[in-house]
Design an enzyme around this catalytic site. Structure first.
Site, PDB file in Angstrom:
ATOM      1  N   HIS A 189      28.354  44.811  18.640  1.00 40.93           N
ATOM      2  CA  HIS A 189      28.301  46.270  18.713  1.00 40.93           C
ATOM      3  C   HIS A 189      27.825  46.889  17.401  1.00 40.93           C
ATOM      4  O   HIS A 189      27.813  48.108  17.249  1.00 40.93           O
ATOM      5  CB  HIS A 189      29.697  46.799  19.085  1.00 40.93           C
ATOM      6  CG  HIS A 189      29.729  48.205  19.543  1.00 40.93           C
ATOM      7  ND1 HIS A 189      30.385  49.214  18.861  1.00 40.93           N
ATOM      8  CD2 HIS A 189      29.165  48.811  20.630  1.00 40.93           C
ATOM      9  CE1 HIS A 189      30.249  50.351  19.500  1.00 40.93           C
ATOM     10  NE2 HIS A 189      29.502  50.145  20.574  1.00 40.93           N
TER      11      HIS A 189
ATOM     12  N   LYS B 271      25.468  48.258  14.335  1.00 42.52           N
ATOM     13  CA  LYS B 271      24.181  48.915  14.123  1.00 42.52           C
ATOM     14  C   LYS B 271      23.902  48.811  12.635  1.00 42.52           C
ATOM     15  O   LYS B 271      24.517  49.519  11.829  1.00 42.52           O
ATOM     16  CB  LYS B 271      24.205  50.382  14.548  1.00 42.52           C
ATOM     17  CG  LYS B 271      24.380  50.583  16.047  1.00 42.52           C
ATOM     18  CD  LYS B 271      25.817  50.624  16.453  1.00 42.52           C
ATOM     19  CE  LYS B 271      25.926  50.883  17.963  1.00 42.52           C
ATOM     20  NZ  LYS B 271      27.308  50.761  18.444  1.00 42.52           N
TER      21      LYS B 271
ATOM     22  N   ASP C 187      14.682  45.009   2.379  1.00 46.67           N
ATOM     23  CA  ASP C 187      14.486  44.389   1.070  1.00 46.67           C
ATOM     24  C   ASP C 187      15.795  44.054   0.359  1.00 46.67           C
ATOM     25  O   ASP C 187      15.814  43.830  -0.853  1.00 46.67           O
ATOM     26  CB  ASP C 187      13.631  45.284   0.162  1.00 46.67           C
ATOM     27  CG  ASP C 187      12.169  45.292   0.590  1.00 46.67           C
ATOM     28  OD1 ASP C 187      11.766  44.407   1.367  1.00 46.67           O
ATOM     29  OD2 ASP C 187      11.434  46.205   0.161  1.00 46.67           O
TER      30      ASP C 187
ATOM     31  N   HIS D 195      29.221  60.704  19.934  1.00 42.11           N
ATOM     32  CA  HIS D 195      29.141  59.250  19.800  1.00 42.11           C
ATOM     33  C   HIS D 195      29.535  58.786  18.399  1.00 42.11           C
ATOM     34  O   HIS D 195      29.460  57.607  18.074  1.00 42.11           O
ATOM     35  CB  HIS D 195      27.722  58.775  20.134  1.00 42.11           C
ATOM     36  CG  HIS D 195      27.626  57.311  20.430  1.00 42.11           C
ATOM     37  ND1 HIS D 195      27.005  56.417  19.588  1.00 42.11           N
ATOM     38  CD2 HIS D 195      28.088  56.578  21.476  1.00 42.11           C
ATOM     39  CE1 HIS D 195      27.056  55.199  20.098  1.00 42.11           C
ATOM     40  NE2 HIS D 195      27.710  55.268  21.248  1.00 42.11           N
TER      41      HIS D 195
ATOM     42  N   LYS E 235      31.749  57.755  15.012  1.00 39.08           N
ATOM     43  CA  LYS E 235      32.970  56.997  14.733  1.00 39.08           C
ATOM     44  C   LYS E 235      33.278  57.171  13.243  1.00 39.08           C
ATOM     45  O   LYS E 235      32.835  56.394  12.401  1.00 39.08           O
ATOM     46  CB  LYS E 235      32.788  55.513  15.056  1.00 39.08           C
ATOM     47  CG  LYS E 235      32.270  55.212  16.490  1.00 39.08           C
ATOM     48  CD  LYS E 235      30.806  54.999  16.502  1.00 39.08           C
ATOM     49  CE  LYS E 235      30.259  54.420  17.795  1.00 39.08           C
ATOM     50  NZ  LYS E 235      30.705  54.935  19.039  1.00 39.08           N
TER      51      LYS E 235
ATOM     52  N   ASP F  46      43.016  62.303   3.627  1.00 37.18           N
ATOM     53  CA  ASP F  46      43.427  62.891   2.348  1.00 37.18           C
ATOM     54  C   ASP F  46      42.249  63.361   1.506  1.00 37.18           C
ATOM     55  O   ASP F  46      42.375  63.549   0.294  1.00 37.18           O
ATOM     56  CB  ASP F  46      44.302  61.918   1.551  1.00 37.18           C
ATOM     57  CG  ASP F  46      45.715  61.821   2.122  1.00 37.18           C
ATOM     58  OD1 ASP F  46      46.050  62.628   3.004  1.00 37.18           O
ATOM     59  OD2 ASP F  46      46.473  60.936   1.685  1.00 37.18           O
TER      60      ASP F  46
END
Length: 462
Positions: free
Chosen positions: A195, A197, A202, A380, A382, A387
């Site tokens: 899952h 991404k 380089d 979508h 996450k 704090d």
């Protein structure tokens, strides 16, 4: 995710996941007790810093952020359990939505001189997917080695000819855990999905977050539509990071580890780990989780951070199906006076996930947790901001599958300056959200209650 993407029948789902349905999440309290009293450490590209320099960095963080315990407790617990170092000298850029993220990715790819490593759950054969393919093939022709990992299930709708074209152009393409058991190079693991991404150029610049390679992200987060609307691609709200500096080496290690575990061919000899000079002032820890780990490193990191929070916990997440320990951690935080706010979607590409998450609203609202549902584009993202000094962005959802079954990657960023950017983003999302009020929620329809109950029965699979 398998259920949310294709809507399998309950029988099929139960059969597919039977082997993992009883897998436990870790005893976070026991691990916290075991690692209590650790001392915080920091590293540079050259290795660990001295005790004196570490103390100076902590003192500076506290001077800017206030003397809050999370800076001591969280750093020490993370390094003891996660293992990856907390690295100074990075430059982190917050990227919101697909247009900004793809623009930054394309710019980095065009400047590539040595290699490009790309790992994505979904790579679609659409306008954006073809733009990536064309650009990667051009760089490969110019002598830049391109290595690509795609998840077999996430990209199951992508025609094989799309990947064949990349292979024919010299790009090394690796299918993660093939759905077809006849194509596997190791044990068949249909439940373990990649899952992540992750794009690394380089060995110097990296991108991580929630954005896949798909045109659904292209239009930004303005109006709600479905992911399957081919005439007018959905507007999705998502968040990524562009990272430059020494911590990119840690992300590179994760890519190469995945390549080797999946038994990809030997990577071409390239400068995958160049010397990485200081690029900025951001302090970053890269955290990768896989089902091969004894426990989810990202799950524990989040549990610790919630447990150490003193002032505020602001979470934005697309798929909210919390296990009992995470649910209790949020309730406990609210009980000790922490401002706990969740921004969740008001519509989803998975009705099961949507209603399973809503089944927990009553208990959270009763405990004082404030819940908001974001309208406009399909949420979508996450992200977490705690704090005002501990921030986390990555691919991990707040659900069982992310914590137990998926390969995921997140970055933790320490510091008030980046925390302020995260808070500003959170406030903007609040502006597009509607608060869920406890009294109104208590009077929701019987149909909604039934949907929540039914979805909650399958939450371990979501």
């Amino acid at each position: 995710m398998l259920i949310r993407q294709f809507g399998f029948s309950a029988f099929t789902v139960m059969s597919l996941f039977a082997a993992s349905a009883c897998t436990p999440l870790p005893d976070a309290d026991a691990l916290i007790d075991r690692h209590a009293g650790q001392v915080a450490r920091f590293e540079t590209a050259s290795g660990p810093l001295s005790v004196e320099k570490t103390a100076a960095i902590l003192a500076e963080l506290k001077r800017k952020s206030g003397d809050i315990d999370i800076l001591d407790k969280q750093i020490a617990l993370e390094q003891a359990v996660v293992g990856s170092p907390l690295i100074v000298g990075n430059k982190v850029t917050l990227l919101q939505d697909g247009a900004a993220t793809y623009s930054a990715m394309f710019a980095a790819i065009r400047l590539a001189q040595n290699h490009i490593n790309l790992e994505s759950y979904i790579i679609e054969d659409d306008e954006i997917g073809r733009q990536f393919a064309d650009l990667l093939l051009e760089k490969q022709r110019r002598g830049v080695q391109v290595n690509l990992i795609y998840d077999s299930f996430g990209s199951v709708g992508t025609p094989q000819v799309f990947f064949d074209r990349l292979k024919a152009g010299g790009i090394e393409v690796l299918e993660f855990n093939p759905v077809n058991p006849l194509a596997v190079k190791k044990g068949w693991l249909p439940n373990n999905r990649d899952h992540r991404k992750l794009l690394i150029v380089d060995g110097r610049i990296a991108f991580i977050g929630g954005i896949n390679i798909s045109s659904v992200y292209s239009s930004g987060s303005v109006t709600p539509r479905s992911r399957t609307d081919t005439a007018d691609p959905a507007a999705w709200r998502d968040t990524d990071l562009q990272i430059e500096g020494p911590v990119v080496g840690e992300l590179q290690k994760l890519f190469i580890e995945t390549w080797e575990k999946q038994r990809g061919i030997a990577l071409a000899a390239k400068a995958y780990f160049p010397v990485l000079p200081v690029q900025g002032r951001d302090i970053v820890r890269a955290i990768g989780s896989t089902p091969d780990d004894p426990y989810s490193l990202i799950y524990l990191t989040l549990i610790y951070a919630i447990g150490n929070a003193e002032k505020q916990i602001h979470l934005t997440n697309a798929y909210f199906v919390p296990d009992p320990r995470l649910l209790q951690a949020l309730i406990d935080a609210a009980g000790r006076g922490v401002d706990v706010r969740l921004i969740l979607p008001n519509h989803s590409d998975s009705q099961l996930v949507f209603h399973a998450g809503r089944s927990h609203y009553s208990n959270l609202l009763k405990a004082g947790v404030r819940i908001y549902e974001r309208g406009g584009g399909l949420l979508h993202s996450k992200t977490a901001s705690i704090d005002g000094v501990w921030s986390c962005v990555g691919s991990t959802n707040l659900d069982w599958r992310s914590f137990l079954d998926n390969d995921e990657v997140n970055a933790v960023v320490l510091g008030r300056e980046f925390g302020q950017q995260m808070e500003a983003m959170f406030v903007r999302d609040l502006g597009a959200s509607e608060a869920i009020e406890a009294e109104a929620w208590a009077h929701r329809s019987l149909l909604l209650r039934f949907k929540e109950w039914g979805a909650s029965l399958l939450q371990r699979l979501l």
